[in-house]
Motif scaffolding. Structure first.
Motif: not given
Length: 749
Positions: A123-130, A214-231
């Motif tokens: 489940p490491s790549n799931h956006f699961t609920v704690d 049309d909406c290029p990425i400037v910066a990002e927070v990669p996904f991690s199963s530790d914090y379960k989100f990406m930005a």
């Protein structure tokens, strides 16, 4: 009085072979001929969920905003149009019945958002609920902030493409996934859950590539199963001056904790922001989770350009460690699932009508399995609950035998659970079909009466252990194969009903003819051999390739241990034999009494007794020969429908070979009767006159009418409850493997 053994073996083999060919054309590949017959006896189909009952494509099914709910048509029947997304405030608006009294924590434990993930999967790549702490009054919390708001569209209408772009842009832009060709799986790259949002946007008319360009990425927070989100942070021309737009996508419980605002009706722009109602969003998460849906939260926020460096790799503190605290705006919740195959719903309904149970065995969570079961029609009032693999592990053999008869859904099941389920069902007298695709499924496939392996996703080991392979991995194909298994059994009985009376009457006509004091046998040896051959090749094999008869899937499965010939089929064979023999001998007696002593020489003088008898025999044998073979046509036409009346135009439809065989036999009969030399020297007869053809036609009508009257009587008896289809175990049937015979059922732990 039965077909020769070698002939019967050939008929059975060819019938099986034809059925295998038909099933292969419909993606059901049978590896062993006897398995065709087993299919007709199946009482329980145990099926995997993913890819067999479902489409194996994670799809966004619902989108929830601060004031509305939107239902997404995952099949997109009208193509790429905004109309695939429709506002429906009644869709998934309440908790599932089985979760009405559960706390948020309990719903989480049984649902797909559980951090434990699907059994047997990482489940490491799931956006699961704690955690999910719902309020004491979930009904009040579930009410939207603007309950009477028809903005942006009224209930039942579809939003505009611009609104969809605004609402789903976070899910599209905050993703590194690549959508497959034409929105399908081929060529796709990335997490299936994320791809579901891209697919939904694509089929509502959004140009994914153009939007990302049309909406290029400037910066990002990669996904991690530790914090379960990406930005991701984007430079968008429509953003406020001096601002970037940050999109955050992740586990919904974590997203709510970081939100200060909610987007009214899912709209962008700070003028549409309002204070977040946390209780509302938490309860929506609980509602969607209770229906077995995976849930993602979509958020956005404006951020100063000078606070972000180009191509900067940000850490999770960019989202969770802001000096201003809560700063995001909740746009909406995406409810995602692997939807059922539309054709499987009808297939399961057909299986139920045929008395075949359908059980679903899956590694998914209990609520997910139950929700899919409801959609498919597997879960109903009788089988209302699911049981989990860990619960099965704790059951004794006796408890398991009871459980498999009261549950149709087995969640979080392991391959070891599968083989115990199969053994328990067999111990309860069930004939079981089991599907599987992995190496660990091989023992269960071997143990089942009918092991079914997947052709697309299955392993070679699973295929080798199975009796049948699904080339399309589709459950509906199993039901089709079960139907064909019943057709094969019916057709074998029809073949016996045609060939046995014909063969019997050939010998009986000689015996009864002599007893009737005819001058000699009414048919010759060569006529018997010819009739045996031509009727078996044409009329007999017509019934071996009959299509499914109307109502065949409204009958219960064939009982284990049943013989081909039961009481009523035996009576029908006797009736057909008596009718054909009676017509052959009766026509011979009429011809003998009509023509005996009437033949004259060329000069007008009466023939000698020897010559007169010879000429009379020519007439008798011509008539008897044609009565036999044309009467066999009547038997075949009546036997085409085992349950229904043959007095219908359909008797010449559905099976082109039926009409063709009748034409072939008729032409050959006329040739044998009228070709000089062939008729006299080979078959020992002469051309027939009007009397002979009249007797032939009358015999056809008599045989067909009596056989149909017998069927009508049998239908009446069946309506009163009699076992006219020979489905009950009789004195001549085998009881080995019949219900209640549990001696050999040893279930491994």
């Amino acid at each position: 009085m039965v077909p020769p053994t070698d002939c019967l073996e050939a008929i059975v083999t060819l019938t099986y072979s034809y059925a295998v060919k038909v099933m292969a054309s419909q993606n059901a590949i049978v590896r062993a001929l006897p398995a065709v017959e087993t299919l007709g006896s199946v009482t329980v189909i145990c099926s995997d969920k993913t890819g067999t009952l479902t489409q194996n494509i994670m799809s966004l099914t619902a989108f929830v905003t601060s004031n509305a709910r939107y239902k997404n048509d995952v099949d997109a029947p009208n193509g790429r149009v905004p109309g695939n997304l429709v506002r429906d405030d009644t869709y998934l608006c309440e908790r599932a019945v089985n979760d009405l009294k559960k706390s948020g924590e309990d719903i989480l434990a049984d649902g797909p958002n559980n951090p434990a993930g699907r059994r047997g999967h990482n489940p490491s790549n799931h956006f699961t609920v704690d955690s999910l702490h719902t309020t004491e009054n979930p009904g009040d919390a579930a009410k939207p902030t603007h309950p009477d708001d028809n903005f942006p569209v009224a209930n039942g209408a579809s939003p505009t493409k611009e609104w969809i772009l605004s609402a789903l842009s976070c899910g599209v832009l905050c993703s590194k996934c690549v959508l497959g060709e034409g929105g399908g799986r081929e060529g796709e790259i990335g997490n299936p859950t994320e791809l579901s949002i891209l697919r939904a946007a694509y089929f509502t008319g959004i140009d994914i590539k153009e939007l990302k360009d049309d909406c290029p990425i400037v910066a990002e927070v990669p996904f991690s199963s530790d914090y379960k989100f990406m930005a991701t942070v984007h430079d968008i021309k429509d953003a406020p001056e001096g601002k970037y737009i940050a999109y955050v996508k992740g586990a919904p419980d974590r997203m709510v904790k970081q939100c200060k605002f909610q987007a009214k009706a899912g709209l962008s722009g700070e003028e549409n922001y309002e204070p977040i109602d946390e209780n509302y969003w938490i309860e929506q998460i609980a509602i969607l989770s209770s229906h077995g849906l995976r849930v993602l939260g979509l958020c956005r926020a404006n951020i100063d350009k000078d606070s972000i460096a180009l191509a900067e790799q940000l850490g999770p503190e960019f989202v969770t460690g802001r000096p201003e605290g809560k700063w995001l705006t909740m746009v909406g919740l995406c409810a995602i699932m692997d939807p059922p195959r539309p054709e499987c719903v009808q297939a399961i309904r057909e299986a139920h009508g045929a008395g075949v149970r359908v059980a679903m065995i899956t590694g998914d969570h209990k609520d997910t399995a139950t929700a899919i079961g409801h959609m498919l029609g597997i879960v109903d009032e009788k089988f209302s609950e699911a049981v989990t693999g860990p619960e099965l592990d704790a059951y004794s053999d006796e408890e398991l035998m009871k459980a498999v008869m009261t549950h149709n859904v087995f969640a979080r099941a392991s391959p070891q659970n599968k083989i115990r389920i199969v053994k328990a069902l067999q111990a309860m007298g069930q004939v079981t079909s089991m599907t599987g695709d992995g190496v660990n499924d091989a023992p269960a496939l071997k143990a089942a009466n009918m092991g079914v392996a997947m052709g697309k996703e299955g392993t070679d080991v699973a295929r080798e252990a199975s009796e049948m392979i699904l080339a399309d991995d589709n459950f509906a194909t199993i039901v089709y194969a079960v139907k064909q298994g019943r057709v094969v059994w019916d057709n074998l009985r029809k073949v016996l009903l045609v060939n046995t009376p014909i063969n019997n009457s050939q010998g009986m006509s000689v015996l009864v003819g002599l007893l009737a004091r005819l001058p000699n046998t009414p048919i010759t040896t060569i006529q018997i051999l010819y009739s045996n051959f031509i009727c078996a090749v044409t009329l007999g094999f017509v019934t071996a390739i009959e299509p499914a008869e109307d109502g065949i899937m409204a009958l219960p499965p064939r009982r284990v241990g049943k013989r081909l010939i039961g009481r009523y089929l035996f009576l029908r064979i006797i009736l057909g034999t008596v009718l054909l023999t009676g017509c052959v001998v009766g026509s011979a007696v009429i011809v003998n009494s009509t023509y005996s002593g009437t033949f004259k020489n060329d000069d007008g003088t009466p023939m000698s007794d020897e010559d007169d008898t010879k000429e009379t025999l020519f007439k008798i044998r011509a008539t008897a020969f044609n009565v036999l073979d044309f009467g066999a046509m009547s038997v075949m036409l009546s036997a085409r429908f085992a349950y229904n009346s043959s007095v219908t135009p359909k008797v010449f439809r559905g099976n082109p070979a039926a009409l063709a065989s009748c034409v072939i036999v008729a032409i050959l009969q006329v040739m044998c009767t009228y070709i000089p030399g062939l008729n006299t020297f080979v078959f020992g007869m002469k051309p027939m006159d009007g009397l002979g053809w009249g007797l032939t036609a009358a015999s056809m009508v008599i045989v067909f009418a009596v056989m149909e009257i017998e069927k009508a009587i049998r239908r009446g008896l069946k309506a009163s409850g009699a076992d006219t289809d020979d489905r009950e175990i009789g004195v001549f049937d085998s009881t080995v493997g019949a219900p209640g015979n549990t001696d050999s059922m040893k279930m491994p732990k």
